[in-house]
Design a protein around this motif. Structure first.
Motif, short mmCIF file in Angstrom:
data_model
loop_
_atom_site.label_atom_id
_atom_site.label_comp_id
_atom_site.label_asym_id
_atom_site.label_seq_id
_atom_site.Cartn_x
_atom_site.Cartn_y
_atom_site.Cartn_z
N PHE A 241 0.85 -1.20 0.00
CA PHE A 241 0.00 0.00 0.00
C PHE A 241 0.88 1.25 0.00
CE2 PHE A 241 -1.87 -3.52 2.22
CZ PHE A 241 -3.14 -3.62 1.70
N GLY A 242 0.52 2.20 -0.85
CA GLY A 242 1.28 3.45 -0.91
C GLY A 242 0.39 4.63 -1.22
N SER B 285 -12.70 5.58 -11.71
CA SER B 285 -11.59 5.12 -12.54
C SER B 285 -10.64 4.20 -11.80
CB SER B 285 -10.83 6.31 -13.13
OG SER B 285 -10.29 7.13 -12.13
N SER B 286 -10.30 4.50 -10.55
CA SER B 286 -9.38 3.63 -9.83
C SER B 286 -10.02 2.29 -9.52
CB SER B 286 -8.89 4.29 -8.54
OG SER B 286 -9.96 4.55 -7.66
N MET B 287 -11.35 2.27 -9.28
CA MET B 287 -12.03 1.01 -9.04
C MET B 287 -12.07 0.16 -10.31
SD MET B 287 -12.51 1.09 -5.91
CE MET B 287 -13.35 -0.49 -5.84
N ALA B 288 -12.21 0.80 -11.47
CA ALA B 288 -12.16 0.07 -12.73
C ALA B 288 -10.78 -0.53 -12.94
CB ALA B 288 -12.53 1.00 -13.89
N ALA B 289 -9.74 0.24 -12.61
CA ALA B 289 -8.38 -0.26 -12.73
C ALA B 289 -8.14 -1.43 -11.78
CB ALA B 289 -7.38 0.87 -12.44
N LEU B 290 -8.66 -1.33 -10.55
CA LEU B 290 -8.51 -2.40 -9.57
C LEU B 290 -9.21 -3.68 -10.04
CD1 LEU B 290 -7.67 -3.39 -6.72
CD2 LEU B 290 -9.88 -2.51 -5.91
N ALA B 291 -10.44 -3.53 -10.53
CA ALA B 291 -11.19 -4.71 -10.98
C ALA B 291 -10.48 -5.40 -12.13
CB ALA B 291 -12.60 -4.29 -11.40
N ALA B 292 -9.96 -4.64 -13.08
CA ALA B 292 -9.28 -5.22 -14.23
C ALA B 292 -8.00 -5.95 -13.82
CB ALA B 292 -8.96 -4.14 -15.25
N ALA B 293 -7.23 -5.33 -12.94
CA ALA B 293 -5.99 -5.96 -12.51
C ALA B 293 -6.26 -7.21 -11.68
CB ALA B 293 -5.16 -4.96 -11.70
N ALA B 294 -7.29 -7.16 -10.83
CA ALA B 294 -7.62 -8.33 -10.01
C ALA B 294 -8.01 -9.51 -10.89
CB ALA B 294 -8.76 -7.98 -9.05
N ARG B 295 -8.78 -9.25 -11.94
CA ARG B 295 -9.19 -10.35 -12.83
C ARG B 295 -7.99 -10.93 -13.56
NH1 ARG B 295 -14.01 -6.43 -14.53
NH2 ARG B 295 -15.46 -6.95 -12.83
N SER C 262 1.64 -12.34 -11.95
CA SER C 262 1.94 -12.73 -10.58
C SER C 262 2.08 -11.52 -9.67
CB SER C 262 3.22 -13.57 -10.53
OG SER C 262 4.31 -12.84 -11.08
N ALA C 263 2.21 -10.34 -10.25
CA ALA C 263 2.27 -9.10 -9.47
C ALA C 263 1.79 -7.95 -10.34
CB ALA C 263 3.69 -8.83 -8.96
N ALA C 264 0.76 -7.26 -9.89
CA ALA C 264 0.22 -6.10 -10.59
C ALA C 264 0.15 -4.93 -9.62
CB ALA C 264 -1.17 -6.41 -11.15
N VAL C 265 0.23 -3.73 -10.17
CA VAL C 265 0.09 -2.53 -9.35
C VAL C 265 -1.06 -1.70 -9.91
CG1 VAL C 265 1.18 -0.42 -8.53
CG2 VAL C 265 2.54 -2.47 -8.79
N VAL C 266 -1.90 -1.23 -9.00
CA VAL C 266 -3.02 -0.35 -9.35
C VAL C 266 -2.79 1.00 -8.70
CG1 VAL C 266 -5.52 -0.02 -9.22
CG2 VAL C 266 -4.57 -2.34 -9.43
N VAL C 267 -3.00 2.07 -9.46
CA VAL C 267 -2.83 3.42 -8.91
C VAL C 267 -3.96 4.32 -9.38
CG1 VAL C 267 -1.31 4.14 -10.81
CG2 VAL C 267 -1.24 5.37 -8.62
N GLY C 268 -4.45 5.14 -8.47
CA GLY C 268 -5.39 6.21 -8.82
C GLY C 268 -4.76 7.52 -8.44
N SER C 269 -4.82 8.49 -9.33
CA SER C 269 -4.12 9.75 -9.09
C SER C 269 -4.90 10.92 -9.67
CB SER C 269 -2.72 9.70 -9.73
OG SER C 269 -1.97 10.86 -9.41
N GLU C 270 -4.80 12.06 -8.99
CA GLU C 270 -5.51 13.26 -9.45
C GLU C 270 -4.69 14.50 -9.17
OE1 GLU C 270 -7.67 13.85 -11.76
OE2 GLU C 270 -9.44 13.12 -10.70
N LEU C 271 -4.58 15.36 -10.18
CA LEU C 271 -3.99 16.69 -10.00
C LEU C 271 -4.93 17.68 -10.65
CD1 LEU C 271 -0.24 17.65 -10.65
CD2 LEU C 271 -2.14 19.25 -10.42
N VAL C 272 -5.96 18.04 -9.91
CA VAL C 272 -7.02 18.87 -10.46
C VAL C 272 -6.84 20.35 -10.13
CG1 VAL C 272 -8.55 18.66 -8.46
CG2 VAL C 272 -9.54 18.95 -10.75
N SER C 273 -5.99 20.65 -9.15
CA SER C 273 -5.88 22.04 -8.66
C SER C 273 -5.50 23.02 -9.76
CB SER C 273 -4.87 22.12 -7.52
OG SER C 273 -3.58 21.71 -7.94
N VAL D 289 -1.90 0.24 -4.78
CA VAL D 289 -1.85 -1.06 -4.11
C VAL D 289 -1.16 -2.07 -5.03
CG1 VAL D 289 -3.92 -0.69 -2.70
CG2 VAL D 289 -4.14 -1.74 -4.97
N VAL D 290 -0.54 -3.06 -4.40
CA VAL D 290 0.04 -4.20 -5.12
C VAL D 290 -0.92 -5.37 -5.00
CG1 VAL D 290 1.99 -5.80 -5.25
CG2 VAL D 290 2.39 -3.41 -4.60
N LEU D 291 -1.15 -6.07 -6.10
CA LEU D 291 -2.00 -7.26 -6.12
C LEU D 291 -1.16 -8.48 -6.44
CD1 LEU D 291 -5.14 -6.07 -8.14
CD2 LEU D 291 -4.76 -5.98 -5.68
#
Length: 329
Positions: A12-13, A129-139, A147-158, A189-191
């Motif tokens: 987790f990061g 978007s991050s939940m879509a990324a998580l679901a895809a990587a988990a599948r 054997s190891a995937a990383v999922v990241v959600g990020s925003e720079l809206v300011s 997160v790492v999966l």
């Protein structure tokens, strides 16, 4: 019936740029102007955010790229797992607005991280978007493809919320609500198909991500109207679209109560299908953009006799703000 392989969250990061900013500091970073002072006060009172983070310096200049926020969160997750980047074979990234129009955000994050060739997924869709990324990587991990995937959600809206983007335009609540609610940050997160040999692992039993776009109007958007000739790309130049406010992020706040009810309907369907029982839930990390909406959500759940005890709900909205894809809560 064959059991599906397990998937575990093993690292987790997170990355939040700059120091935490209070209401006065965020107004100085964005440039508050005077026309929307009343709306700003209303929004800040309703959302309950006391501090947040921006990738802006004291003069309102951008200090980092969105891909850099994401890369920092990924590096934090890999460090937490004590896993080298060379072990990762899939990167799934979600964001609302990347730094560039093309290529995809995932490719830009991969380029920033370096490392070997890997499968890359770029997911869009604001808070989903991050939940879509998580679901895809988990599948993909369940299928044995990685054997190891990383999922990241990020925003720079300011950078899109600065006063210079709002000059000459009549202030509306839909625009001001997002302007004083959204924040910058990234989470990763790492999966893996097995729990880590030491430290905390969380088994991911199932995901559910559903769209109601087939029956509901657009709620949150940027780029104009979904009509030929009325998008930001249809005018003579980008400057014309900017002056017309077409690229400004907006949300139809009036549509949110109906969306809450849709969410409750899906929640009830999961309970009826036996996916979970409200009484068995220990922790709820619910993504809501403003403290004001918490009461509405609780009211709907109590009305349906499906409320999870309030002391089991956890959020960092008040101190981290609403960071969209990474989820503030």
């Amino acid at each position: 019936m064959t059991a599906f392989p397990n998937v575990y969250l093993t690292g987790f990061g997170a990355y939040l740029p700059g120091e935490p900013l209070d209401a006065e500091q965020i107004a100085r970073r964005l440039g508050a102007g005077t026309a929307g002072a009343g709306l700003r006060a209303r929004v800040l009172a309703a959302n309950g955010i006391r501090t947040r983070h921006y990738a802006l310096d004291e003069h309102g200049s951008v200090t980092m790229l969105n891909e850099e926020l994401a890369a920092a969160a990924v590096q934090g997750a890999l460090k937490d797992r004590d896993l080298p980047l060379e072990s990762v074979t899939m990167l799934a990234a979600g964001t609302t607005q990347g730094d560039l129009l093309v290529p995809g955000f995932g490719s830009m994050v991969h380029g920033r991280l370096g490392g070997p060739p890997m499968e890359v997924l770029s997911a869009g869709g604001v808070c989903a978007s991050s939940m879509a990324a998580l679901a895809a990587a988990a599948r993909a991990v369940r299928l044995g493809e990685h054997s190891a995937a990383v999922v990241v959600g990020s925003e720079l809206v300011s950078r899109s919320l600065r006063q210079s983007r709002y000059e000459g335009d009549r202030t509306t609540f839909d625009a001001e609500f997002l302007r004083w609610t959204l924040s910058d940050g990234a989470g990763a997160v790492v999966l893996e198909p097995s729990p880590r040999p030491d430290g905390l692992s969380l088994r991911l039993d199932w995901t559910r991500l559903v769209s109601h776009a087939g029956q509901q109007p657009v709620c949150m958007s940027a780029g104009g109207e979904p009509v030929a000739g009325q998008t930001w790309l249809d005018g003579p130049d980008v400057a014309t679209a900017e002056r017309a406010g077409l690229v400004r992020l907006r949300q139809d706040v009036k549509s949110l109560p109906a969306l809450f009810r849709l969410g409750l309907r899906d929640y009830m369907a999961l309970v009826r299908a036996g996916r979970f029982s409200p009484s068995s839930i220990d922790h709820v990390l619910c993504h809501y953009s403003a403290e004001h909406f918490r009461g509405e959500i609780f009211g709907l759940l109590r009305e349906a006799a499906l409320m999870i005890d309030e002391d089991r709900w956890y959020t960092n909205l008040h101190t981290r703000g609403n960071t969209g894809p990474p989820a503030s809560s």
